[in-house]
Enzyme design. Structure first.
Site, PDB file in Angstrom:
ATOM      1  N   ASN A  26       0.835  -1.192   0.000  1.00 14.31           N
ATOM      2  CA  ASN A  26       0.000   0.000   0.000  1.00 14.31           C
ATOM      3  C   ASN A  26       0.874   1.248   0.000  1.00 14.31           C
ATOM      4  O   ASN A  26       2.063   1.178   0.316  1.00 14.31           O
ATOM      5  CB  ASN A  26      -0.969   0.025   1.197  1.00 14.31           C
ATOM      6  CG  ASN A  26      -0.406  -0.694   2.409  1.00 14.31           C
ATOM      7  OD1 ASN A  26       0.483  -0.172   3.075  1.00 14.31           O
ATOM      8  ND2 ASN A  26      -0.903  -1.893   2.686  1.00 14.31           N
ATOM      9  N   SER A  40      -8.183  -1.099  -0.024  1.00 18.44           N
ATOM     10  CA  SER A  40      -7.933  -2.507   0.288  1.00 18.44           C
ATOM     11  C   SER A  40      -8.411  -3.405  -0.853  1.00 18.44           C
ATOM     12  O   SER A  40      -9.476  -3.172  -1.439  1.00 18.44           O
ATOM     13  CB  SER A  40      -8.674  -2.881   1.576  1.00 18.44           C
ATOM     14  OG  SER A  40      -8.525  -4.247   1.876  1.00 18.44           O
ATOM     15  N   SER A  70      -6.940   0.823   2.975  1.00 17.51           N
ATOM     16  CA  SER A  70      -5.991  -0.269   3.205  1.00 17.51           C
ATOM     17  C   SER A  70      -6.070  -0.808   4.626  1.00 17.51           C
ATOM     18  O   SER A  70      -6.279  -0.056   5.582  1.00 17.51           O
ATOM     19  CB  SER A  70      -4.571   0.231   2.930  1.00 17.51           C
ATOM     20  OG  SER A  70      -3.615  -0.678   3.415  1.00 17.51           O
ATOM     21  N   SER A  71      -5.871  -2.114   4.769  1.00 22.11           N
ATOM     22  CA  SER A  71      -5.866  -2.730   6.095  1.00 22.11           C
ATOM     23  C   SER A  71      -4.735  -2.197   6.965  1.00 22.11           C
ATOM     24  O   SER A  71      -4.779  -2.313   8.184  1.00 22.11           O
ATOM     25  CB  SER A  71      -5.740  -4.257   5.963  1.00 22.11           C
ATOM     26  OG  SER A  71      -4.528  -4.593   5.309  1.00 22.11           O
ATOM     27  N   GLU A  72      -3.708  -1.610   6.331  1.00 20.18           N
ATOM     28  CA  GLU A  72      -2.574  -1.077   7.085  1.00 20.18           C
ATOM     29  C   GLU A  72      -2.730   0.414   7.399  1.00 20.18           C
ATOM     30  O   GLU A  72      -1.758   1.072   7.782  1.00 20.18           O
ATOM     31  CB  GLU A  72      -1.270  -1.309   6.314  1.00 20.18           C
ATOM     32  CG  GLU A  72      -0.936  -2.761   6.053  1.00 20.18           C
ATOM     33  CD  GLU A  72      -0.774  -3.605   7.315  1.00 20.18           C
ATOM     34  OE1 GLU A  72      -0.842  -3.039   8.427  1.00 20.18           O
ATOM     35  OE2 GLU A  72      -0.592  -4.824   7.187  1.00 20.18           O
ATOM     36  N   HIS A  91       4.706   0.801   1.315  1.00 12.16           N
ATOM     37  CA  HIS A  91       4.799  -0.514   1.966  1.00 12.16           C
ATOM     38  C   HIS A  91       4.795  -1.589   0.892  1.00 12.16           C
ATOM     39  O   HIS A  91       3.847  -1.689   0.106  1.00 12.16           O
ATOM     40  CB  HIS A  91       3.619  -0.702   2.921  1.00 12.16           C
ATOM     41  CG  HIS A  91       3.479  -2.106   3.446  1.00 12.16           C
ATOM     42  ND1 HIS A  91       4.547  -2.853   3.882  1.00 12.16           N
ATOM     43  CD2 HIS A  91       2.380  -2.894   3.600  1.00 12.16           C
ATOM     44  CE1 HIS A  91       4.118  -4.033   4.281  1.00 12.16           C
ATOM     45  NE2 HIS A  91       2.807  -4.090   4.112  1.00 12.16           N
ATOM     46  N   HIS A  93       6.103  -5.811  -0.421  1.00 12.12           N
ATOM     47  CA  HIS A  93       6.439  -7.186  -0.047  1.00 12.12           C
ATOM     48  C   HIS A  93       7.535  -7.690  -0.976  1.00 12.12           C
ATOM     49  O   HIS A  93       7.520  -8.844  -1.401  1.00 12.12           O
ATOM     50  CB  HIS A  93       5.211  -8.089  -0.158  1.00 12.12           C
ATOM     51  CG  HIS A  93       4.147  -7.821   0.853  1.00 12.12           C
ATOM     52  ND1 HIS A  93       3.002  -8.577   0.928  1.00 12.12           N
ATOM     53  CD2 HIS A  93       4.032  -6.896   1.837  1.00 12.12           C
ATOM     54  CE1 HIS A  93       2.226  -8.123   1.906  1.00 12.12           C
ATOM     55  NE2 HIS A  93       2.835  -7.096   2.463  1.00 12.12           N
ATOM     56  N   TYR A 112      26.075   1.789  -1.221  1.00 13.05           N
ATOM     57  CA  TYR A 112      25.727   3.173  -0.908  1.00 13.05           C
ATOM     58  C   TYR A 112      24.329   3.577  -1.376  1.00 13.05           C
ATOM     59  O   TYR A 112      23.793   4.590  -0.918  1.00 13.05           O
ATOM     60  CB  TYR A 112      26.751   4.121  -1.526  1.00 13.05           C
ATOM     61  CG  TYR A 112      26.721   4.173  -3.040  1.00 13.05           C
ATOM     62  CD1 TYR A 112      25.807   4.981  -3.719  1.00 13.05           C
ATOM     63  CD2 TYR A 112      27.599   3.410  -3.801  1.00 13.05           C
ATOM     64  CE1 TYR A 112      25.758   5.018  -5.101  1.00 13.05           C
ATOM     65  CE2 TYR A 112      27.562   3.434  -5.179  1.00 13.05           C
ATOM     66  CZ  TYR A 112      26.650   4.244  -5.831  1.00 13.05           C
ATOM     67  OH  TYR A 112      26.607   4.272  -7.200  1.00 13.05           O
ATOM     68  N   HIS A 153       6.640 -10.334   7.091  1.00  7.41           N
ATOM     69  CA  HIS A 153       5.613  -9.512   6.431  1.00  7.41           C
ATOM     70  C   HIS A 153       6.165  -8.756   5.222  1.00  7.41           C
ATOM     71  O   HIS A 153       5.838  -9.085   4.087  1.00  7.41           O
ATOM     72  CB  HIS A 153       5.021  -8.540   7.462  1.00  7.41           C
ATOM     73  CG  HIS A 153       3.870  -7.739   6.966  1.00  7.41           C
ATOM     74  ND1 HIS A 153       2.920  -7.190   7.808  1.00  7.41           N
ATOM     75  CD2 HIS A 153       3.512  -7.341   5.721  1.00  7.41           C
ATOM     76  CE1 HIS A 153       2.025  -6.524   7.101  1.00  7.41           C
ATOM     77  NE2 HIS A 153       2.376  -6.596   5.829  1.00  7.41           N
ATOM     78  N   TYR A 206      23.023  14.544  -5.668  1.00  3.34           N
ATOM     79  CA  TYR A 206      22.790  13.528  -6.706  1.00  3.34           C
ATOM     80  C   TYR A 206      21.322  13.208  -6.870  1.00  3.34           C
ATOM     81  O   TYR A 206      20.787  13.166  -7.982  1.00  3.34           O
ATOM     82  CB  TYR A 206      23.563  12.253  -6.351  1.00  3.34           C
ATOM     83  CG  TYR A 206      23.267  11.092  -7.264  1.00  3.34           C
ATOM     84  CD1 TYR A 206      23.799  11.032  -8.551  1.00  3.34           C
ATOM     85  CD2 TYR A 206      22.457  10.028  -6.849  1.00  3.34           C
ATOM     86  CE1 TYR A 206      23.547   9.982  -9.407  1.00  3.34           C
ATOM     87  CE2 TYR A 206      22.192   8.966  -7.693  1.00  3.34           C
ATOM     88  CZ  TYR A 206      22.731   8.944  -8.956  1.00  3.34           C
ATOM     89  OH  TYR A 206      22.463   7.912  -9.786  1.00  3.34           O
TER      90      TYR A 206
END
Length: 209
Positions: A26, A40, A70-72, A91, A93, A112, A153, A206
């Protein structure tokens, strides 16, 4: 609305670049006390600007949008409430970074490209997705860094802009891939604090140039 347009753009890019699969992950952006967040369970290919939710950070109420946020949402809102510097959260995965998260191992900064995230990318303790406990763990482990792993997660990357947060999410995955290879070669050599500081200084021109 530009903020919703940007969220949809980066949400689709997140899937296209392999940082998520299906409807996982999300994205959110904070403007004052309003959080704009992806819905969601909606495939990114189908996502449009009108699908982005507006949520009040103080009350948690949905201000605009017909879909379920979203569930988060609790994790995003808690991060914003605890650090006013942060204006965007991505977020993911992503595979290699999530392998480290599942192994409960921090990602050493062996390149870096992720220098502006912190001296290492640490792992927040496990809690069920969408839970208040996960939100607490994410905030506590993130601290003043710009990225954190969520045990078993995924990944959180933050920034003062959505562009920065997304760049860091990509950098976390790249460094995780490199660090995984270093582990296989049995020779993990993280950059020193001095090297990291010099890289961060270089990033100031940069990244924005």
């Amino acid at each position: 609305m530009q903020v919703k347009k940007d969220i949809v753009h980066y949400a689709k890019l997140m899937e296209a670049n392999g940082l998520v699969v299906g409807t996982a992950g999300n994205i959110s952006v904070r403007i004052d006390n309003t959080m704009y967040i992806t819905p969601s369970a909606l495939p990114y290919a189908e996502m449009e600007e009108e699908d982005i939710l507006e949520v009040d950070l103080v009350s948690g109420a949905v201000l605009a949008g017909k879909r379920k946020p979203s569930s988060e949402t609790p994790m995003h809102s808690n991060i914003y409430k605890h650090n006013s510097r942060i204006k965007a959260i991505v977020h993911t995965h992503s595979t290699y970074a999530t392998m480290f998260a599942c192994a409960h191992l921090p990602i050493p900064i062996v390149h870096y490209i992720a220098a502006d995230i912190g001296n290492k990318i640490d792992v927040a303790p496990y809690a069920r997705y969408g839970s208040e406990q996960l939100a607490v763990h994410a905030v506590n482990t993130l601290g003043d860094n710009n990225g954190v792993l969520l045990a078993n997660h995924g990944v959180i990357a933050v920034g003062e802009t959505l562009k920065d947060a997304f760049r860091r999410a990509e950098a976390i995955e790249e460094v995780a891939h490199l660090a995984f290879g270093c582990h296989l070669l049995n020779s993990v050599k993280p950059l020193s604090e001095k090297d990291l500081a010099e890289a961060v200084e270089g990033f100031k021109t940069y990244v924005s140039g």
